[in-house]
Design a protein around this motif. Structure first.
Motif, mmCIF file in Angstrom:
data_model
loop_
_atom_site.group_PDB
_atom_site.id
_atom_site.type_symbol
_atom_site.label_atom_id
_atom_site.label_comp_id
_atom_site.label_asym_id
_atom_site.label_seq_id
_atom_site.Cartn_x
_atom_site.Cartn_y
_atom_site.Cartn_z
ATOM 1 N N ILE A 530 -0.854 5.206 -7.008
ATOM 2 C CA ILE A 530 0.617 4.714 -6.737
ATOM 3 C C ILE A 530 0.510 3.408 -5.596
ATOM 4 C CG2 ILE A 530 2.946 5.288 -5.751
ATOM 5 C CD1 ILE A 530 2.437 6.535 -8.424
ATOM 6 N N ARG A 531 -0.234 3.791 -4.556
ATOM 7 C CA ARG A 531 -0.505 2.810 -3.439
ATOM 8 C C ARG A 531 -0.954 1.406 -4.087
ATOM 9 N NH1 ARG A 531 1.046 4.706 1.103
ATOM 10 N NH2 ARG A 531 0.794 6.910 1.490
ATOM 11 N N LYS A 532 -1.841 1.454 -4.729
ATOM 12 C CA LYS A 532 -2.583 0.419 -5.707
ATOM 13 C C LYS A 532 -1.581 -0.451 -6.168
ATOM 14 C CE LYS A 532 -7.597 1.644 -5.598
ATOM 15 N NZ LYS A 532 -8.246 2.457 -6.527
ATOM 16 N N HIS A 533 -0.535 0.445 -7.136
ATOM 17 C CA HIS A 533 0.664 -0.240 -7.970
ATOM 18 C C HIS A 533 1.402 -0.887 -6.913
ATOM 19 C CE1 HIS A 533 3.888 -0.521 -10.588
ATOM 20 N NE2 HIS A 533 4.628 0.145 -9.647
ATOM 21 N N LEU A 534 1.402 -0.531 -5.637
ATOM 22 C CA LEU A 534 2.795 -0.984 -4.831
ATOM 23 C C LEU A 534 1.999 -2.169 -4.050
ATOM 24 C CD1 LEU A 534 4.517 2.201 -3.486
ATOM 25 C CD2 LEU A 534 5.227 0.640 -5.208
ATOM 26 N N GLU A 535 0.855 -2.181 -3.665
ATOM 27 C CA GLU A 535 0.168 -3.160 -2.913
ATOM 28 C C GLU A 535 0.796 -4.533 -3.047
ATOM 29 O OE1 GLU A 535 -3.951 -2.848 -2.907
ATOM 30 O OE2 GLU A 535 -3.998 -1.015 -1.399
ATOM 31 N N VAL A 536 0.902 -4.944 -4.338
ATOM 32 C CA VAL A 536 1.468 -6.405 -4.555
ATOM 33 C C VAL A 536 2.954 -6.488 -4.871
ATOM 34 C CG1 VAL A 536 -0.609 -7.142 -6.050
ATOM 35 C CG2 VAL A 536 1.263 -5.977 -7.099
ATOM 36 N N LYS A 537 3.630 -5.335 -4.538
ATOM 37 C CA LYS A 537 4.917 -5.419 -4.566
ATOM 38 C C LYS A 537 5.930 -5.117 -3.524
ATOM 39 C CE LYS A 537 4.588 -3.327 -9.597
ATOM 40 N NZ LYS A 537 5.175 -4.450 -10.156
ATOM 41 N N LEU A 538 5.219 -4.543 -2.544
ATOM 42 C CA LEU A 538 5.992 -4.167 -1.313
ATOM 43 C C LEU A 538 5.181 -4.708 0.139
ATOM 44 C CD1 LEU A 538 6.671 -0.481 -1.907
ATOM 45 C CD2 LEU A 538 8.165 -2.348 -2.181
ATOM 46 N N SER A 539 5.983 -5.035 1.058
ATOM 47 C CA SER A 539 5.292 -5.648 2.301
ATOM 48 C C SER A 539 4.879 -4.283 2.975
ATOM 49 C CB SER A 539 6.432 -6.009 3.113
ATOM 50 O OG SER A 539 7.405 -4.973 3.668
ATOM 51 N N LYS A 540 3.793 -4.281 3.849
ATOM 52 C CA LYS A 540 3.592 -3.264 4.754
ATOM 53 C C LYS A 540 4.431 -2.212 5.296
ATOM 54 C CE LYS A 540 -1.427 -5.137 5.501
ATOM 55 N NZ LYS A 540 -2.209 -5.537 6.500
ATOM 56 N N ILE A 541 5.397 -3.029 5.892
ATOM 57 C CA ILE A 541 6.374 -2.315 6.496
ATOM 58 C C ILE A 541 7.072 -1.401 5.325
ATOM 59 C CG2 ILE A 541 8.570 -3.720 6.478
ATOM 60 C CD1 ILE A 541 7.641 -2.418 9.730
ATOM 61 N N GLU A 542 7.211 -1.782 4.145
ATOM 62 C CA GLU A 542 8.034 -0.813 3.099
ATOM 63 C C GLU A 542 7.101 0.128 2.584
ATOM 64 O OE1 GLU A 542 11.112 -3.965 1.290
ATOM 65 O OE2 GLU A 542 8.795 -4.488 1.017
ATOM 66 N N MET A 543 5.721 -0.178 2.798
ATOM 67 C CA MET A 543 4.732 0.834 2.081
ATOM 68 C C MET A 543 5.057 2.330 2.562
ATOM 69 S SD MET A 543 2.473 1.028 -0.152
ATOM 70 C CE MET A 543 1.695 -0.622 -0.326
ATOM 71 N N PRO A 544 5.242 3.229 1.627
ATOM 72 C CA PRO A 544 5.671 4.741 2.013
ATOM 73 C C PRO A 544 4.535 5.205 2.961
ATOM 74 C CG PRO A 544 5.893 4.337 -0.344
ATOM 75 C CD PRO A 544 5.275 3.358 -0.072
ATOM 76 N N ALA A 545 4.932 5.988 4.089
ATOM 77 C CA ALA A 545 3.856 6.591 4.876
ATOM 78 C C ALA A 545 3.350 7.876 4.248
ATOM 79 C CB ALA A 545 4.532 6.940 5.960
ATOM 80 N N GLU A 546 4.251 8.438 3.324
ATOM 81 C CA GLU A 546 3.946 9.477 2.620
ATOM 82 C C GLU A 546 4.367 9.672 1.232
ATOM 83 O OE1 GLU A 546 5.036 13.208 4.572
ATOM 84 O OE2 GLU A 546 4.622 12.502 6.465
#
Length: 577
Positions: A530-546
């Protein structure tokens, strides 16, 4: 002036309004059209006069015509008046979807009363609050133990004076009625043997008259037709006072939008609960206004719904995103014929773009997202049926509806075009106010505009994009983070079926996003995936902490994903640390 010149002048006038949506409004919809408010029950009377022999309700195979429903409604009105129902008397409806709901809804209105909708799954405590707050005098229910036991509890406590009880087996076709009594008799209550029996009136006795009721003088703009309690997802539920005009005009606004439907020829699948404001207007009242056959499901059960669509061929199906997601993920999807559907309206929660595209491809049906809230009876905006479709948009304001985006710090100020602001609404469907709550009513309005609590952006063509709920906003290191944006990004992962994002406490950032994910059956994904999928879509501040995977996510009664329970769990977890 020639007719061609007149038409050109009219078209120019439409474009010349001060509102962005007039730059690209659907060609066959007139935003400027005027609606004449009348008593709400005239919707049913008009349909019954025009289509008397057409099927009105189809409940588990038992069909009643418009003539049947209209006659029973008149008898309900006369019977209710004999029980003392008059102008302003509050009568509760406490049952799942069935013809009895429609008969008493309109019977109460004709008698001059006000309908109070009750969720059949409410606890005795929740019911007690609403009965007391609304001043409900009579409750109409069915003889199912699940329902009557709670009504009996209210009556024993002295909270409720009287109840009217209809026979559930009596609503079924002959054979099904006999079988229900034989095999499911334990699910039936016996009101005649109840300790409160003297104050319980049988529905058959209420309807045992000639249907000649005393017509009441109704002021559509001032008289309250429905007390619709807001979901209570935050704080104490409040009763939105919806006038006859609010509900009727909202129904007509919806009909004005759906220009491709044929009055007297459609079939509407009623899978959403009538007690909920979305289904009350967009399913029940909308169908009656169209002279449509209402194929009624007591509640949405996936297999039953798929079989019903395949067999009964409905043409219209309002729903919520979780319904469409469940249908798309049905293991035997290809064995059902869903091609009869031509108009599906999604509301109640954001519709993921991927779901819209897949559903339309599968059925050939238009699936459009609309937006509304209890306080607006409920519909405010909708996407055009014939494009353009803008990803993630809740569409444009309905005819006669003005949407203004206001400054989050000062709602008296409108924000410049293209900037984020609180969605505020003005229109004939906006409530009179909250019942017995003048202060809350005042706080909910800025001038004549209803504050929705939703943050949005409007483009140059008047299409609105919800960024998030003000109360769901996550403040990370001083930056605004919007859960909806994160949810949309996660939905794009092929293994994800449902997702909810909330804010949790974070020592470094103050707050941080946490995602709860339900995967599709037979598919897998790890947190890393999921995190790899989100890396190109979200900024670091938006990335889920959990990220937490779950077998099921909490939902409201209407099937909307609910954040309330997850927030409460996280709060408990924080306390335990």
């Amino acid at each position: 002036m020639t007719s061609a010149l007149q038409a050109a002048a009219a078209a120019e006038a439409r474009q010349a309004g001060p509102y962005q949506w007039l730059n690209k409004y659907p060609k066959d919809v007139d935003w400027h059209q005027k609606f004449t408010p009348t008593p709400l029950y005239e919707l049913l009377d008009a349909a019954a006069a025009k289509y008397p022999s057409r099927p009105c309700t189809n409940f588990l195979g038992k069909v009643l015509t418009y003539r049947d429903i209209a006659r029973m409604t008149d008898r309900a009105a006369a019977g209710l008046q004999k029980l003392g129902v008059k102008k302003g008397t509050k009568v509760g409806l406490f049952m799942p979807n069935c013809p009895t709901f429609i008969i008493y809804y309109y019977g109460v209105l004709k008698a001059g009363g006000t309908v109070v909708n009750y969720n059949p799954l409410y606890t005795l405590e929740e019911l007690t609050f609403q009965v007391k707050d609304s001043e409900t005098e009579i409750m109409v229910t069915l003889d199912l133990k699940l329902l009557f036991d709670k009504v009996e509890g209210l009556m024993k406590a002295g909270t409720l004076k009287r109840s009217i009880v209809a026979s559930f087996p009596g609503l079924l076709p002959g054979a099904k009625s006999v079988l229900f009594k034989l095999f499911k008799g334990k699910e039936l209550a016996h009101p005649a043997k109840s300790p409160v029996a003297k104050d319980v009136i049988a529905d058959a006795d209420v309807l045992n008259n000639d249907g000649k009721y005393q017509k009441q003088a109704i002021d559509p703009l001032g008289d309250v037709a429905v007390l619709q309690y807001t979901g209570g997802t935050t704080g104490t539920p409040k009763g939105a006072m919806l006038t006859h005009a609010n509900v009727m005009v909202n129904c007509l606004q919806g009909a004005a939008w759906a220009t491709h439907l044929q009055p007297g020829q459609e079939r509407v699948l009623a899978a959403l609960p009538f007690f909920h404001v979305f289904a009350m207007t967009a399913v029940m009242n909308f169908a009656l206004a169209q002279g449509a056959e209402i194929i009624i499901m007591p509640r949405f059960v996936l297999d039953d719904a798929m079989k019903l669509i395949d067999k009964s061929k409905p043409t219209v199906m309002p729903g919520v995103p979780t319904m469409y997601i469940a249908m798309l993920n049905h293991p035997k999807l290809k064995s059902f014929d869903l091609s009869s559907l031509k108009f599906c309206l999604s509301g109640g929660a954001p519709l993921p773009v991927e779901v819209k595209q897949k559903f339309e491809k599968l059925t050939g049906c238009k699936l459009v997202e609309g937006y509304g809230l209890s306080e607006a009876a409920p519909s405010v905006t909708c996407n055009p049926l014939e494009g353009p479709v803008k990803e993630g948009s809740i569409g444009q304001p309905l005819p006669g509806t003005i949407v203004s985006l206001r400054d989050l710090a000062d709602p008296a100020k409108e924000v410049p075009q293209g900037e984020k602001g609180e969605i505020c609404v003005k229109g004939p469907q906006v409530m009179k106010g909250y019942w017995k709550k003048p202060e809350e009513t005042a706080n909910q309005f800025v001038g004549e505009y209803l504050r929705t609590g939703d943050v949005g952006i409007m483009d140059t063509e008047g299409f609105i994009f919800i960024v998030d709920r003000i109360k769901d906003l996550i403040i990370c290191s001083g930056y605004n983070v919007y859960p909806r944006r994160i949810e949309e990004a996660i939905y794009e992962h092929p293994a994800v079926e449902e997702v909810t994002v909330i804010g949790i406490k974070d020592q470094y950032r103050g707050e941080a996003p946490k995602a709860f994910i339900k995967l599709k059956g037979g598919m897998s994904a790890s947190e890393d995936d999921i995190r790899k999928h989100l890396e190109v879509k979200l900024s670091k501040i938006e990335m889920p902490a959990e990220i937490e995977f779950r077998d099921a996510l909490p939902k409201t009664m209407i099937g909307k994903l609910s954040k309330k329970e997850l927030k409460a769990e996280e709060a408990q977890r924080q306390k335990a640390k």
